[in-house]
Design a protein around this motif. Structure first.
Motif, mmCIF file in Angstrom:
data_model
loop_
_atom_site.group_PDB
_atom_site.id
_atom_site.type_symbol
_atom_site.label_atom_id
_atom_site.label_comp_id
_atom_site.label_asym_id
_atom_site.label_seq_id
_atom_site.Cartn_x
_atom_site.Cartn_y
_atom_site.Cartn_z
ATOM 1 N N ALA A 93 0.847 -1.192 0.000
ATOM 2 C CA ALA A 93 0.000 0.000 0.000
ATOM 3 C C ALA A 93 0.875 1.232 0.000
ATOM 4 C CB ALA A 93 -0.912 0.010 1.224
ATOM 5 N N GLY A 94 0.455 2.245 -0.752
ATOM 6 C CA GLY A 94 1.195 3.495 -0.814
ATOM 7 C C GLY A 94 0.649 4.514 0.164
ATOM 8 N N VAL A 95 1.443 5.535 0.430
ATOM 9 C CA VAL A 95 0.997 6.635 1.292
ATOM 10 C C VAL A 95 1.769 7.888 0.876
ATOM 11 C CG1 VAL A 95 2.688 6.009 3.072
ATOM 12 C CG2 VAL A 95 0.749 7.442 3.675
ATOM 13 N N VAL A 96 1.066 8.998 0.774
ATOM 14 C CA VAL A 96 1.683 10.265 0.375
ATOM 15 C C VAL A 96 1.597 11.240 1.536
ATOM 16 C CG1 VAL A 96 1.567 12.225 -1.214
ATOM 17 C CG2 VAL A 96 1.078 9.913 -2.060
ATOM 18 N N GLY A 97 2.699 11.861 1.882
ATOM 19 C CA GLY A 97 2.700 12.833 2.959
ATOM 20 C C GLY A 97 4.090 13.007 3.532
ATOM 21 N N ARG A 108 3.455 3.845 10.640
ATOM 22 C CA ARG A 108 3.214 2.523 11.227
ATOM 23 C C ARG A 108 2.362 1.651 10.295
ATOM 24 N NH1 ARG A 108 3.048 5.742 16.209
ATOM 25 N NH2 ARG A 108 4.830 5.089 17.489
ATOM 26 N N ALA A 109 1.343 2.256 9.677
ATOM 27 C CA ALA A 109 0.483 1.487 8.769
ATOM 28 C C ALA A 109 1.276 0.991 7.560
ATOM 29 C CB ALA A 109 -0.695 2.354 8.315
ATOM 30 N N ALA A 110 2.130 1.846 7.014
ATOM 31 C CA ALA A 110 2.933 1.447 5.857
ATOM 32 C C ALA A 110 3.880 0.313 6.211
ATOM 33 C CB ALA A 110 3.718 2.649 5.325
ATOM 34 N N MET A 111 4.472 0.374 7.397
ATOM 35 C CA MET A 111 5.382 -0.693 7.813
ATOM 36 C C MET A 111 4.646 -2.010 8.027
ATOM 37 S SD MET A 111 8.477 0.490 7.773
ATOM 38 C CE MET A 111 9.437 -0.665 8.756
ATOM 39 N N GLU A 112 3.440 -1.953 8.563
ATOM 40 C CA GLU A 112 2.679 -3.179 8.802
ATOM 41 C C GLU A 112 2.406 -3.925 7.497
ATOM 42 O OE1 GLU A 112 1.741 -4.921 11.356
ATOM 43 O OE2 GLU A 112 2.570 -3.551 12.852
ATOM 44 N N VAL A 113 1.960 -3.191 6.482
ATOM 45 C CA VAL A 113 1.607 -3.837 5.216
ATOM 46 C C VAL A 113 2.841 -4.165 4.386
ATOM 47 C CG1 VAL A 113 0.390 -3.550 3.013
ATOM 48 C CG2 VAL A 113 -0.643 -2.722 5.140
ATOM 49 N N ASN A 114 3.701 -3.164 4.194
ATOM 50 C CA ASN A 114 4.777 -3.295 3.221
ATOM 51 C C ASN A 114 6.027 -3.977 3.755
ATOM 52 O OD1 ASN A 114 3.366 -1.835 1.159
ATOM 53 N ND2 ASN A 114 3.836 0.055 2.237
ATOM 54 N N TYR A 115 6.199 -3.992 5.066
ATOM 55 C CA TYR A 115 7.383 -4.640 5.637
ATOM 56 C C TYR A 115 7.035 -5.838 6.510
ATOM 57 C CZ TYR A 115 11.548 -5.591 8.357
ATOM 58 O OH TYR A 115 12.599 -6.241 8.966
ATOM 59 N N PHE A 116 6.336 -5.602 7.620
ATOM 60 C CA PHE A 116 6.059 -6.721 8.521
ATOM 61 C C PHE A 116 5.224 -7.806 7.848
ATOM 62 C CE2 PHE A 116 7.011 -3.433 11.777
ATOM 63 C CZ PHE A 116 8.093 -4.084 12.359
ATOM 64 N N THR A 138 10.024 -11.019 -4.073
ATOM 65 C CA THR A 138 9.316 -9.927 -3.411
ATOM 66 C C THR A 138 9.273 -8.727 -4.343
ATOM 67 O OG1 THR A 138 10.029 -10.703 -1.231
ATOM 68 C CG2 THR A 138 9.240 -8.426 -1.405
ATOM 69 N N VAL A 139 8.067 -8.252 -4.608
ATOM 70 C CA VAL A 139 7.899 -7.044 -5.408
ATOM 71 C C VAL A 139 8.107 -5.852 -4.487
ATOM 72 C CG1 VAL A 139 6.348 -5.707 -6.881
ATOM 73 C CG2 VAL A 139 6.298 -8.218 -6.969
ATOM 74 N N THR A 140 9.179 -5.128 -4.707
ATOM 75 C CA THR A 140 9.445 -3.937 -3.898
ATOM 76 C C THR A 140 9.075 -2.724 -4.754
ATOM 77 O OG1 THR A 140 11.797 -3.862 -4.515
ATOM 78 C CG2 THR A 140 11.201 -5.103 -2.542
ATOM 79 N N SER A 141 10.047 -1.927 -5.147
ATOM 80 C CA SER A 141 9.792 -0.721 -5.925
ATOM 81 C C SER A 141 11.126 -0.045 -6.166
ATOM 82 C CB SER A 141 8.873 0.226 -5.141
ATOM 83 O OG SER A 141 8.830 1.510 -5.729
ATOM 84 N N VAL A 142 11.202 0.799 -7.177
ATOM 85 C CA VAL A 142 12.376 1.673 -7.262
ATOM 86 C C VAL A 142 12.419 2.563 -6.028
ATOM 87 C CG1 VAL A 142 12.494 1.622 -9.784
ATOM 88 C CG2 VAL A 142 11.137 3.403 -8.660
ATOM 89 N N GLY A 143 11.274 2.734 -5.369
ATOM 90 C CA GLY A 143 11.212 3.475 -4.115
ATOM 91 C C GLY A 143 11.809 2.713 -2.954
ATOM 92 N N GLY A 144 12.231 1.483 -3.165
ATOM 93 C CA GLY A 144 12.977 0.742 -2.163
ATOM 94 C C GLY A 144 14.473 0.945 -2.304
ATOM 95 N N VAL A 145 14.862 1.717 -3.311
ATOM 96 C CA VAL A 145 16.276 2.017 -3.552
ATOM 97 C C VAL A 145 16.517 3.523 -3.505
ATOM 98 C CG1 VAL A 145 18.225 1.715 -5.136
ATOM 99 C CG2 VAL A 145 16.432 -0.029 -5.028
ATOM 100 N N PRO A 149 10.556 12.167 -2.478
ATOM 101 C CA PRO A 149 9.835 13.155 -1.672
ATOM 102 C C PRO A 149 8.378 12.780 -1.450
ATOM 103 C CG PRO A 149 11.158 14.243 -3.359
ATOM 104 C CD PRO A 149 11.211 12.768 -3.653
ATOM 105 N N PHE A 150 7.903 13.052 -0.242
ATOM 106 C CA PHE A 150 6.509 12.816 0.155
ATOM 107 C C PHE A 150 6.130 11.336 0.105
ATOM 108 C CE2 PHE A 150 6.601 17.274 -1.181
ATOM 109 C CZ PHE A 150 6.134 17.867 -0.026
ATOM 110 N N ASN A 151 7.120 10.461 0.013
ATOM 111 C CA ASN A 151 6.919 9.020 0.107
ATOM 112 C C ASN A 151 7.765 8.452 1.249
ATOM 113 O OD1 ASN A 151 5.374 7.660 -2.478
ATOM 114 N ND2 ASN A 151 6.277 9.648 -2.955
ATOM 115 N N GLU A 152 7.926 9.234 2.300
ATOM 116 C CA GLU A 152 8.826 8.841 3.382
ATOM 117 C C GLU A 152 8.438 7.499 3.993
ATOM 118 O OE1 GLU A 152 8.230 12.288 5.788
ATOM 119 O OE2 GLU A 152 8.711 13.543 4.052
ATOM 120 N N ALA A 153 7.167 7.338 4.336
ATOM 121 C CA ALA A 153 6.716 6.107 4.978
ATOM 122 C C ALA A 153 6.823 4.924 4.023
ATOM 123 C CB ALA A 153 5.283 6.263 5.467
ATOM 124 N N TYR A 154 6.377 5.131 2.781
ATOM 125 C CA TYR A 154 6.415 4.054 1.782
ATOM 126 C C TYR A 154 7.853 3.642 1.495
ATOM 127 C CZ TYR A 154 5.719 1.707 -2.731
ATOM 128 O OH TYR A 154 5.717 0.805 -3.760
#
Length: 283
Positions: A93-97, A108-116, A138-145, A149-154
């Motif tokens: 799940a994504g999150v912007v902010g 915390r919500a992003a970590m629960e879904v995308n990591y834990f 595991t499908v991660t993202s270029v955002g895992g590398v 900006p504004f994708n800090e949690a994701y």
């Protein structure tokens, strides 16, 4: 490969997960397609039916934020299919902010879904993958590398997944399990979902960061205008599943390879910071 191989894929009600499930079933895999709400399996089953593969799709309920449910689902699947040959961690799940405005709950919500969630599924599946000398994808993202900006949690969650898998890979290899992370860039299905954001309200609520957020959103819309399809991204997932010698890291497009390559060659961080500063209008 033989038709007897079984792969469990999380997050298959839409997007890359759906496309990967259809592609794997079409290639002869028995696909356990999991999702939080099996009532949303209609699109998946229709797509699989269109390519003559619906009989190899087995829908199961699995919520990656429910540890007991994960253990139960993996037990059911391995009993029904006499083991497990591969897992594709795709649910996310994504999150912007930004943290000052959004606060801790989205992190915390992003970590629960995308990591834990990824860690829980991996832990439950590993004994079965070890027995079959199988694959963990595991499908991660270029955002895992590249931190965006504004994708800090994701990005934090995806960075965590990449670090987890990079550390696990050599350990898993000692017992015959190959580990790969698949890194998509912009994917068209994610763009459709993003349109549900109330952008004016988001920008207005960003306080002093409003102008930077608007600049970022404008840039993101341009990027998604050239997004690859979910099917194109899923082709890389299938390629990794079926490769005799899969890499640890695989991008789903030339653009993603170039983008990730910028970071991996960026020893002091200046290249990425210079690039992302432009996205938010920073000087």
């Amino acid at each position: 490969m033989t038709a007897s191989k079984t792969v469990l894929i999380t997050g298959t009600s839409s997007g890359i997960g759906l496309a990967a499930a259809v592609a794997a079933a079409r290639a002869g895999w028995e696909v356990v397609a999991t999702m939080r709400d099996p009532g949303k399996a209609g699109h998946l089953l229709a797509e699989a039916g269109a390519v003559g593969a619906a009989g190899r799709i087995h829908v199961e309920r699995l919520d990656v934020t429910d540890p007991a449910g994960i253990q139960s689902a993996v037990a059911r699947v391995t009993a029904a299919h006499d083991g497990l040959d591969a897992v594709v961690n795709n649910a996310g799940a994504g999150v912007v902010g930004t943290i000052e405005v959004a606060g801790m709950d989205p992190v915390r919500a992003a970590m629960e879904v995308n990591y834990f969630g990824v860690v829980e599924v991996t832990q439950a599946a590993m004994p079965h993958l070890r027995a079959s000398k199988g694959r963990l994808v595991t499908v991660t993202s270029v955002g895992g590398v590249v931190g965006q900006p504004f994708n800090e949690a994701y990005c934090a969650a995806k960075f965590a997944v990449e670090g987890f898998m990079e550390a696990l890979a050599p350990v898993a290899a000692t017992v015959g399990v190959r580990v790969t992370v698949v890194e998509p860039g912009a994917v068209a299905s994610e763009f459709v979902a993003s349109q549900r954001l109330d952008v004016p309200a988001l920008v207005a609520g960003a306080g002093p960061y409003g102008p930077a957020l608007q600049s970022y959103i404008d840039r993101a819309r341009q990027s998604f205008g050239n997004a690859q399809s979910a099917a194109e991204a899923a082709a890389t997932v299938l390629e990794v599943l079926e490769s005799e010698d899969p890499p640890f890291r695989a991008q789903t497009s030339e653009w993603a390879r170039g983008f990730v390559g910028t970071k991996l060659a960026d020893v002091d961080g200046s290249a990425v910071q210079g690039m992302t500063a432009q996205w938010v209008g920073a000087r």
